[in-house]
Structures are given as C-alpha cells and as structure tokens.
Design a protein around this motif. Structure first.
Motif, PDB file in Angstrom:
ATOM      1  N   HIS A 134       0.874  -1.183   0.000  1.00  0.00           N
ATOM      2  CA  HIS A 134       0.000   0.000   0.000  1.00  0.00           C
ATOM      3  C   HIS A 134       0.913   1.236   0.000  1.00  0.00           C
ATOM      4  O   HIS A 134       2.043   1.178   0.497  1.00  0.00           O
ATOM      5  CB  HIS A 134      -0.833  -0.038   1.276  1.00  0.00           C
ATOM      6  N   HIS A 135       0.422   2.342  -0.550  1.00  0.00           N
ATOM      7  CA  HIS A 135       1.253   3.563  -0.548  1.00  0.00           C
ATOM      8  C   HIS A 135       1.686   3.942   0.877  1.00  0.00           C
ATOM      9  O   HIS A 135       2.738   4.562   1.060  1.00  0.00           O
ATOM     10  CB  HIS A 135       0.490   4.724  -1.193  1.00  0.00           C
ATOM     11  N   ALA A 136       0.869   3.563   1.861  1.00  0.00           N
ATOM     12  CA  ALA A 136       1.225   3.871   3.260  1.00  0.00           C
ATOM     13  C   ALA A 136       2.498   3.154   3.695  1.00  0.00           C
ATOM     14  O   ALA A 136       3.143   3.570   4.660  1.00  0.00           O
ATOM     15  CB  ALA A 136       0.076   3.490   4.199  1.00  0.00           C
ATOM     16  N   ASN A 137       2.835   2.070   2.996  1.00  0.00           N
ATOM     17  CA  ASN A 137       4.070   1.364   3.329  1.00  0.00           C
ATOM     18  C   ASN A 137       5.104   1.513   2.204  1.00  0.00           C
ATOM     19  O   ASN A 137       5.997   0.699   2.070  1.00  0.00           O
ATOM     20  CB  ASN A 137       3.788  -0.119   3.607  1.00  0.00           C
ATOM     21  N   THR A 138       4.934   2.544   1.425  1.00  0.00           N
ATOM     22  CA  THR A 138       5.888   2.831   0.350  1.00  0.00           C
ATOM     23  C   THR A 138       6.425   4.259   0.508  1.00  0.00           C
ATOM     24  O   THR A 138       7.630   4.478   0.661  1.00  0.00           O
ATOM     25  CB  THR A 138       5.191   2.692  -1.035  1.00  0.00           C
ATOM     26  N   VAL A 139       5.482   5.215   0.514  1.00  0.00           N
ATOM     27  CA  VAL A 139       5.884   6.631   0.497  1.00  0.00           C
ATOM     28  C   VAL A 139       6.714   7.012   1.737  1.00  0.00           C
ATOM     29  O   VAL A 139       7.760   7.665   1.592  1.00  0.00           O
ATOM     30  CB  VAL A 139       4.654   7.548   0.326  1.00  0.00           C
ATOM     31  N   PRO A 140       6.318   6.617   2.958  1.00  0.00           N
ATOM     32  CA  PRO A 140       7.145   7.020   4.116  1.00  0.00           C
ATOM     33  C   PRO A 140       8.580   6.519   4.000  1.00  0.00           C
ATOM     34  O   PRO A 140       9.515   7.215   4.410  1.00  0.00           O
ATOM     35  CB  PRO A 140       6.447   6.353   5.313  1.00  0.00           C
ATOM     36  N   TRP A 141       8.779   5.331   3.384  1.00  0.00           N
ATOM     37  CA  TRP A 141      10.143   4.794   3.247  1.00  0.00           C
ATOM     38  C   TRP A 141      10.904   5.525   2.152  1.00  0.00           C
ATOM     39  O   TRP A 141      12.120   5.714   2.239  1.00  0.00           O
ATOM     40  CB  TRP A 141      10.090   3.279   2.998  1.00  0.00           C
ATOM     41  N   GLN A 142      10.172   5.937   1.104  1.00  0.00           N
ATOM     42  CA  GLN A 142      10.836   6.752   0.073  1.00  0.00           C
ATOM     43  C   GLN A 142      11.330   8.057   0.689  1.00  0.00           C
ATOM     44  O   GLN A 142      12.448   8.499   0.450  1.00  0.00           O
ATOM     45  CB  GLN A 142       9.853   7.059  -1.072  1.00  0.00           C
ATOM     46  N   VAL A 143      10.464   8.657   1.506  1.00  0.00           N
ATOM     47  CA  VAL A 143      10.817   9.948   2.121  1.00  0.00           C
ATOM     48  C   VAL A 143      12.010   9.775   3.055  1.00  0.00           C
ATOM     49  O   VAL A 143      12.975  10.545   3.010  1.00  0.00           O
ATOM     50  CB  VAL A 143       9.598  10.532   2.885  1.00  0.00           C
TER      51      VAL A 143
END
Ligand code: PLP
Length: 417
Positions: A134-143
């Motif tokens: 889910h984006h919730a487990n993708t975007v924070p790690w990208q940031v």
C-alpha cells in the motif's frame, strides 16, 4: 444463477444470520435492493455494540485521561488502559506498554519510518519493501531514504502476486536496516510468509515492520511468535471506530527511538532548557488521544474474540474459495492475484469494461465493491492494469451475496458485448 455443480467449497458451520443482526446497516436497501457490502478491505461496518459502548462511555463515563485525580478521569484512564491490554492480548504480547495508539496504520508506519530512520538509518544503508505494498508502506520509506541518503530496495513478485523469496535473499545484506512488508496485500489478497521474512531479516541483522492493516481482521496473530519488531493495525478495518489504530513495537525499540510527535503527556520533565521524555507508550502518545475511539476499539476486540479468530478465518476462507470459483468461471474476467495463500480479497479485471464502470453498475444492484488502484499503483504497474475492481469479504457476508455479485458481473459483460 451460478451452476452449483462447478462449486466444490466446503462450507463450515457459521451462524451468519445471527451475526448480521448485529449490523443494522446490512439490512438496508439501496435502489430497492438489499445492500451487499463487499468493500471490507477499505473499511468494515460496525456492530451495534461498538457504537453503543462508545455512546455509553461518552454519555456516562467520559473524562480526560492521565491528567486529573478526580473520579471521572481515573475511571476513563482505567478504561483506556484496559483497552490497551485487550489490544496487547489480541496481538500476542503480554506487555501492554508495547502497544502505541495512533490514528491507524498510516500514522503507525510514518511514526516508525521517521523515528527509526532518524535514530538507525545512515547514508548508504538499505531499506527493503515489496512490489505489493500500500502507498502507506511505500511513500514514508521513500521519504526517509531520501532524507537519510539511504537506498530503497524492492522485493519483486511472480505472476500470481507472491513475493519471490530467492530475490529477497539476494537483497538482504549487512546494509539492510529494516524490511517493511504487509502481512496481507490489500490489492491482491496475497498472504505473505511473514514468519520466514522475519527470520531471514533477523539473520541479516535487520529489523522488520509488518503492515497488518489487512491481516488483523482476518488472521489470528501472535507478534511474539512472529518475532517482528513492529506490527501495525487500523481499528476501522476491524469493526472498530475510525481514527484509531496502533502499533505493536518491541519494547527495546520504543526505548531506543526518539519521539515522533512532541508536546503534552509525553514528557517526564520540561524546563526551558531541556525536556526528558516519559517511558513508552506515553513517549509516543503526545496530546489528548482519541479516548472514545480507543474504548470502541476495545469493544470491537471483545466482539472478535467472542466469535473467535479461528472461526472467522475458516468461514472467510470458505467464502473466498467460493467467490474465486464463481469468478474463475466468468468468461472475460481475469482475477488479479492468484497466490496460493490468500485472504478476503478478490481483485479482478474485465476485458471489456473499465473497473470504474463495473463499480458504478454494481452499485445500481445494491452491491458495494471498490474500483481503482487501491493505493497500490506500483502493484497495478506490475500487473499491467490501470486499476482493478475489488470485492473483499467479511464474516458477515453470505455465499448468496457472492452469487449475486457473479450474476451481476455476467449481466454487465453482456451489456458491453
Ligand atoms: N496498508 C494496507 C495494506 C492497507 O490496506 C491500508 C488501507 O487500506 C493501509 C495500509 C492504510 O490504512 P489506514 O488508511 O487505516 O491508515
């Protein structure tokens, strides 16, 4: 109607009619047709007792928590902490200070990414996620990777939507600081082999976060047996109120990590020169928490325990198998996500009809499913579809509702052909 001869699902005994009486919303009609609610992966309906418990708390027992020495505050604090103990037992930890209340999985993952990242991730380090997050487990790690000058690595999936563990083995190294994967994929329904994923990560010296947004309503949990460092959940997906969820985190991690949000209630002492922090869980719960929602979540957990997570899993698995067989027999329909281990979710694509049209036409039949990328655009890209239609079951659904879904899909295909 579906041909019953093609269906070979074993149907476990489960008193679904009794369950449905707890959910007034399910006896409504839409367009003059009984509502068929199959968007449980987005959010679940609430049993009457959860709303009644919140109402009773708000009207008879309400007070702030942790701040006053008067009775209403003491009672409120006691109920709040009892709810934390219920969550801890549900997740499988005997220590309730390992449970942090947050607004849900999104906030829990952001908390870990920020706080763990700040303390433990250095330039050149690596973080591993998967292609079906889910984006919730993708975007924070990208940031966090951008911020810490770390590298984000991605476990690929095969055509069934299963993680390719040989590739995971190759990604793991002494540079891996944390592996963050979901337990159940919201876009495909894949149940990931999280125990094996954790074991391998720990052998490489890495920490592990499991996104449990889609597993906590369906699978009996034991975070201690899993041996993960972090495990997240969302109350609104497990029959509780929205705006509440949480994070299980190993005590040593909570002690080592800096706070994410700061302010009142999370301090030991503040002077104008320096602040020291309260021990976990308070260190991570700054400000007045969503007290009533926590009480409602505790009630939802009592409810799930009373039905029994094993019984829930067995019945929902049978619904999923039944629905899978029905959809597999529809010409022009492709199921996206055919992992050998799946939970709750039936994502599909029709050759001739866009998922958004499918959803709109099903709505006219009173059937609620989701169409879109499900906040998992990298997964859609992997499967070469712009979006899917997704039906997701709960233990209050019936086999007959899946018959209705399949019949309505056939009608839509006919209409477009
Ligand atoms: N992770 C997964 C796998 C999800 O399915 C969702 C929600 O659909 C989330 C994270 C985000 O959860 P929430 O919106 O409750 O924070």
């Amino acid at each position: 109607m579906a041909d019953p001869n093609i269906l070979s699902t074993a149907k476990p005994a489960f008193d679904v009619d009794r369950i449905r009486r707890e959910f007034p919303v399910l006896s409504q009609t839409i367009n003059g047709k009984p509502v068929v609610y199959l968007d449980n992966a987005a959010t679940t309906q609430k049993p009457r007792r959860v709303s009644e418990r919140v109402f009773r708390f708000d009207t008879e027992e309400y007070g702030t928590v942790r701040r006053g020495a008067y009775r209403l505050c003491e009672r409120s604090t006691q109920l709040y902490e009892e709810a934390r103990k219920k969550v801890a037992a549900f997740m499988g930890t005997p220590d309730s200070s390992e449970i942090i209340f947050t607004s849900g999985t999104t906030q829990s993952i952001n908390l870990v990414a920020y706080s763990f990242g700040k303390r433990f991730i250095q330039p050149g380090d690596e973080v591993i996620i998967s292609n079906i997050e889910h984006h919730a487990n993708t975007v924070p790690w990208q940031v966090v990777c951008e911020d810490r000058k770390a590298v984000l690595k991605v476990i690929p999936v095969n055509d069934r939507g299963e993680l390719i563990l040989e590739e995971y083995d190759k990604l793991l190294s002494g540079k891996t600081r944390i592996v963050a994967v979901n337990h159940v994929s919201n876009a495909l329904g894949t149940v990931n082999p999280v125990k094996e994923i954790v074991r391998k990560a720990r052998a490489a010296g890495a920490r592990v976060l499991i996104d449990g947004a889609q597993s906590t309503p369906h699978i009996k949990l034991d975070v201690k047996d899993l041996d993960c460092d972090f495990y997240t959940f969302s109350g609104h997906k497990m029959y509780g109120p929205s705006g509440i969820g949480g994070l299980y985190a190993r005590k040593e991690m909570l002690e080592a990590m800096p706070p994410y949000v700061t302010g009142g209630d999370m301090i030991r002492q503040v002077t104008l020169e320096k602040t020291t922090y309260a021990p976990p869980p308070m260190k991570f719960e700054a400000g007045t928490p969503p007290i009533s929602q926590v009480i409602g979540l505790g009630e939802a957990i009592d409810y799930l325990n009373e039905i029994g997570m094993d019984k829930i899993a067995e019945y929902e698995h049978s619904l999923l198998e039944y629905g899978t067989q029905l959809l597999e027999n529809i010409e022009g329909l492709r199921i996206i996500g055919t992992a050998r281990e799946k939970a709750s979710i039936l994502s599909f694509h029709l050759d001739a009809v866009h998922p958004h049209d499918v959803v709109t036409l099903l709505d006219q039949e009173g059937i609620a499913i989701r169409g879109g990328h499900h906040c998992a655009q990298p997964t859609m890209i992997r499967f070469n579809v712009p979006a899917t239609a997704r039906a997701s079951v709960s233990f209050y659904n019936k086999y007959e509702e899946l018959d209705l879904l399949a019949d309505s899909i056939r009608k839509i295909i006919k209409m477009f052909s």
